[in-house]
Design an enzyme around this catalytic site. Structure first.
Site, mmCIF file in Angstrom:
data_model
loop_
_atom_site.group_PDB
_atom_site.id
_atom_site.type_symbol
_atom_site.label_atom_id
_atom_site.label_comp_id
_atom_site.label_asym_id
_atom_site.label_seq_id
_atom_site.Cartn_x
_atom_site.Cartn_y
_atom_site.Cartn_z
ATOM 1 N N ASP A 140 8.011 4.505 -3.240
ATOM 2 C CA ASP A 140 7.497 4.794 -1.887
ATOM 3 C C ASP A 140 8.659 5.004 -0.917
ATOM 4 O O ASP A 140 8.594 5.850 -0.022
ATOM 5 C CB ASP A 140 6.629 3.632 -1.396
ATOM 6 C CG ASP A 140 5.385 3.463 -2.255
ATOM 7 O OD1 ASP A 140 4.933 4.465 -2.845
ATOM 8 O OD2 ASP A 140 4.873 2.326 -2.341
ATOM 9 N N GLY B 51 0.862 -1.190 0.000
ATOM 10 C CA GLY B 51 0.000 0.000 0.000
ATOM 11 C C GLY B 51 0.889 1.228 0.000
ATOM 12 O O GLY B 51 1.804 1.316 0.828
ATOM 13 N N LYS B 52 0.635 2.161 -0.904
ATOM 14 C CA LYS B 52 1.555 3.301 -1.012
ATOM 15 C C LYS B 52 1.664 4.075 0.299
ATOM 16 O O LYS B 52 2.761 4.468 0.709
ATOM 17 C CB LYS B 52 1.098 4.236 -2.133
ATOM 18 C CG LYS B 52 1.288 3.597 -3.499
ATOM 19 C CD LYS B 52 1.076 4.559 -4.624
ATOM 20 C CE LYS B 52 0.870 3.822 -5.926
ATOM 21 N NZ LYS B 52 1.913 2.826 -6.241
#
Ligand code: RIB
Length: 332
Positions: A272, A39-40
């Site tokens: 990220d 998940g970013k």
């Protein structure tokens, strides 16, 4: 030294490697299946925490078995998780196809879009102080993301936005960002400019991007962003260019940061890692060039391991490189 508050997505990544991508209607064999937290938003929170920042995560997980695993992964990295909501239904899930040292990702948003907006904004307001950095991406609802950026900006916080996956932004919203950190694809989708690097190591599209940066500053100076003097001095586009490094574009100039030569295993979460490290270093008031340099090296290290949060290096791993190189900006 400010905190980093991350508002964003939390996903379980189901990642598989393949020699090539299947054609329509075709089934092919894959290998090295990995199911691990991603998940970013969560990846960036983990990166900022591993970089040494005090990090607060605001987001949501589902009531399924993934929810507790995802929160645990964040907590183990040192991210504060008490503002993560548990919503009925499934957690966010990302299907990651790894091929040719690159990846393609499909997301089922699940809980990430079920986050209660009023509650999230109330939590954000309470968590942020003017010295803090808000770090946000576009894997949550548009209205929440926009309200969060506006809220943080109005409080005088630094706002770092990773517009991924890209969607349109108003001039005013862009003007409320101190750093817009995006890759080539997002740059193309947002501004219609695809940055490249030529044989001299410079970007032929840099001038066009500078015009964009000037327009952003014009919005800031118009008074839309009057409250935040940080913005008018630092608003910049930070474009990550994969193996070609990264480039910071402001209305004044363009600064290049070459990438580091490493043996690439998996690029998932490299971006990220870059953004999370950048946010942590800026929250610690490190000069921008130094922050960009560390972010670049951390992102390079992240590509040497498979997985998202699993691949994000610790501060010690990053800093040991700079202490042995005497803090130089030399590439390998
Ligand atoms: O940036 C990589 C991340 O994008 C993955 O971890 C996946 O969950 C998606 O959000």
């Amino acid at each position: 030294m400010g905190h980093v508050v991350v508002l964003g997505s939390i996903n379980m990544d189901v990642s598989i490697e393949c020699d090539r991508l299947p054609h329509e209607g075709e089934t092919i064999n894959g290998s090295n299946l990995l199911m691990s937290p991603g998940g970013k938003g969560a990846n960036q929170a983990v990166a900022a925490a591993r970089a040494g920042a005090c990090v607060q995560m605001i987001g949501a997980v589902g009531s399924d078995a993934f929810g507790s695993v995802l929160c645990e992964s964040l907590a183990q990295a040192g991210v504060a998780t008490q503002l993560i909501a548990a919503t009925p239904g499934s957690s966010g899930v990302a299907v990651v196809l790894r091929s040719n040292q690159n990846n393609r990702i499909i997301i089922e948003h699940g809980a990430n879009y079920a986050l209660d907006e009023t509650r999230a904004l109330r939590d954000l307001n309470a968590a942020l102080t003017p010295n803090d950095v808000l770090l946000i991406q576009f894997e949550c609802s548009k209205s929440l993301v926009e309200a969060a950026i506006t809220t943080a900006h109005a409080k005088g916080c630094r706002v770092i936005v990773n517009p991924s996956p890209a969607r349109s932004m108003s001039r005013e919203l862009i003007g409320a960002c101190d750093v817009l950190c995006l890759n080539e694809t997002e740059c193309e989708q947002l501004f219609g400019i695809t940055p490249t690097i030529d044989e001299n190591g410079t970007c032929p599209e840099a001038r066009a991007l500078q015009e964009v940066a000037k327009r952003i500053c014009a919005v800031v100076q118009d008074g839309v962003s009057e409250k935040n003097t940080l913005s008018s001095s630092s608003c910049s586009l930070l474009v990550t260019l994969g193996a070609a490094g990264s480039m910071r574009v402001t209305s004044q100039n363009v600064m290049y940061q070459p990438s580091f030569a490493v043996h690439v295993q998996d690029t998932t979460a490299a971006g990220d890692t870059f953004v999370g490290y950048l946010a942590a270093c800026l929250a610690a008031d490190m000069p921008f060039e130094q922050a960009q340099l560390r972010a670049s090296y951390a992102a390079a290290l992240a590509t040497t391991k498979v997985g998202a949060q699993l691949s994000i290096p610790t501060k010690q791993e990053v800093e040991s490189y700079f202490s042995t190189k005497g803090g130089t900006t030399q590439n390998e």
